[in-house]
Design an enzyme around this catalytic site. Sequence first.
Site, short mmCIF file in Angstrom:
data_model
loop_
_atom_site.label_atom_id
_atom_site.label_comp_id
_atom_site.label_asym_id
_atom_site.label_seq_id
_atom_site.Cartn_x
_atom_site.Cartn_y
_atom_site.Cartn_z
N SER A 187 0.99 -1.37 -0.15
CA SER A 187 -0.01 -0.05 0.11
C SER A 187 1.02 1.18 0.03
CB SER A 187 -1.01 -0.02 1.13
OG SER A 187 -0.09 0.39 2.30
N LYS B 217 0.43 -0.16 15.30
CA LYS B 217 -0.96 -0.43 15.69
C LYS B 217 -1.61 -1.57 14.95
CE LYS B 217 -4.17 2.75 13.32
NZ LYS B 217 -5.36 3.43 13.48
N ASP B 218 -0.89 -2.11 13.97
CA ASP B 218 -1.58 -3.21 13.02
C ASP B 218 -0.49 -4.51 13.62
OD1 ASP B 218 -3.18 -1.65 11.46
OD2 ASP B 218 -1.73 -1.21 10.09
N THR C 112 -16.09 4.95 9.02
CA THR C 112 -15.14 4.46 9.82
C THR C 112 -15.31 2.90 10.03
OG1 THR C 112 -13.88 4.25 11.84
CG2 THR C 112 -16.09 4.73 12.18
N LEU D 173 -13.86 -0.12 15.41
CA LEU D 173 -14.89 -0.42 16.55
C LEU D 173 -14.49 0.55 17.43
CD1 LEU D 173 -15.30 -4.30 16.67
CD2 LEU D 173 -16.49 -2.52 15.34
N ARG D 174 -13.17 0.75 17.67
CA ARG D 174 -12.69 1.74 18.85
C ARG D 174 -13.40 3.28 18.56
NH1 ARG D 174 -9.02 5.52 18.37
NH2 ARG D 174 -8.35 4.70 16.41
N ARG D 175 -13.34 3.60 17.39
CA ARG D 175 -13.78 5.14 17.05
C ARG D 175 -15.28 5.12 16.97
NH1 ARG D 175 -9.38 5.17 11.99
NH2 ARG D 175 -7.71 6.06 13.21
N ARG E 182 -14.06 0.68 3.69
CA ARG E 182 -12.95 0.13 3.59
C ARG E 182 -11.62 0.60 2.45
NH1 ARG E 182 -11.95 -4.96 5.02
NH2 ARG E 182 -9.83 -4.29 4.61
N GLY E 183 -10.95 0.25 2.27
CA GLY E 183 -9.86 0.52 1.01
C GLY E 183 -8.94 1.46 1.51
N ASN E 184 -7.97 1.82 0.42
CA ASN E 184 -6.88 2.64 0.93
C ASN E 184 -7.28 4.19 1.18
OD1 ASN E 184 -6.80 3.94 -1.34
ND2 ASN E 184 -5.72 2.36 -2.37
N THR F 127 -8.96 5.88 -1.73
CA THR F 127 -10.30 5.41 -2.22
C THR F 127 -11.44 5.89 -1.15
OG1 THR F 127 -9.48 3.27 -2.58
CG2 THR F 127 -11.83 3.20 -2.38
#
Length: 320
Positions: free
Chosen positions: A17, A87-88, A134, A137-139, A156-158, A161
């Site tokens: 990405s 974070k990932d 979004t 789930l946190r947001r 979703r998506g980059n 997008t």
Amino acid sequence: MTISAPTRTVRIGSRKSQLALVQTYWVQEQLQKNFPNITFEVHTMSTQGDKILDVALAKIGDKGLFTKELELGMLQNQTDLAVHSLKDLSTNLPEGLVLGCVTERENPADALVVHEKFLDKQLDTLPEGAVIGTSSLRRLAQLRHHYPYLKFKDVRGNLNTRLAKLDAGEYDALILAVAGLQRLGMGDRIHQAIPLEVSLHAVGQGALGIECRAGDTDILDLLNSLEDTPTAQRCYAERAFLRELEGGCQVPIGVNTKIEGDRLTLTGMVASLDGHKLVKDIVAGLSYDAEELGIQLAQKLREQGAQEILDKILAEVERS
Ligand code: DPM
């Protein structure tokens, strides 16, 4: 083989990405500057998370979604290190791999990005029913808690997008990480940095984590030159908190950390998906004891019902 041998080539694994590549090229450049006699090569790979674009992130789970293929590359000795958005990166790494370093953190906050018709609004003044995109789930949980009259829709998506969908009117606003937008040169789309009182960020947000083989001292020495100690201490506290709550990356768990002198302060929260329940607390101590502080905070929140909230979410996500 010593790291100063002029023939040594170090292979860096990266996702394809745009954001991943910007981050990886930055790491490559820093390493090249610090070790001019070594050749640093970038090897790109697709991960499961890049391929599954039509399913909500929360439903596919998070066990190494964006990292597994990169980790296999290192375990099979095709690459020597892998660059991730920290974070990932799961808080439990596969056997044989370690977090080699954590780089200096950028602004870890979440950002509000709005459709042009709402340029005169802030999060506080968006109208009832405004559609927020979004898939975190946190947001979602934190914004529902503070703004129950807003609507939420998966996206979703980059980044490109997502921004195109926003501009086309599919959403009235998006929530994205400040750091990601800035690294891609899209900082001008940040309409508002969301205050920590409204949204605590994800564990490790805004920092890069570089993974390598355990015991690969040559590589660990190289990575040591990129480590930012305060960021690392903050992130170790945050990751211990998440690990202790057994939360993956896709759970409504948020944090913030501060270091002043040798003291580290860690704030953490766990929220239910509907935003009705939200438990939040704070611990402070020596930054040297970062992991211990994370564990302490997890225990404190568990006493306030965090485990019940998380168990219920796990069951809901499995059923849906
Ligand atoms: C994780 C989450 C998201 C990413 C969940 C969360 C956001 C998903 C979404 C674990 N990974 O934050 O609660 O909003 O749909 C991701 C981004 C970055 C790293 C993009 C973003 C850039 C910032 C950074 C996706 N991973 O959060 O807007 O490096 O910290």
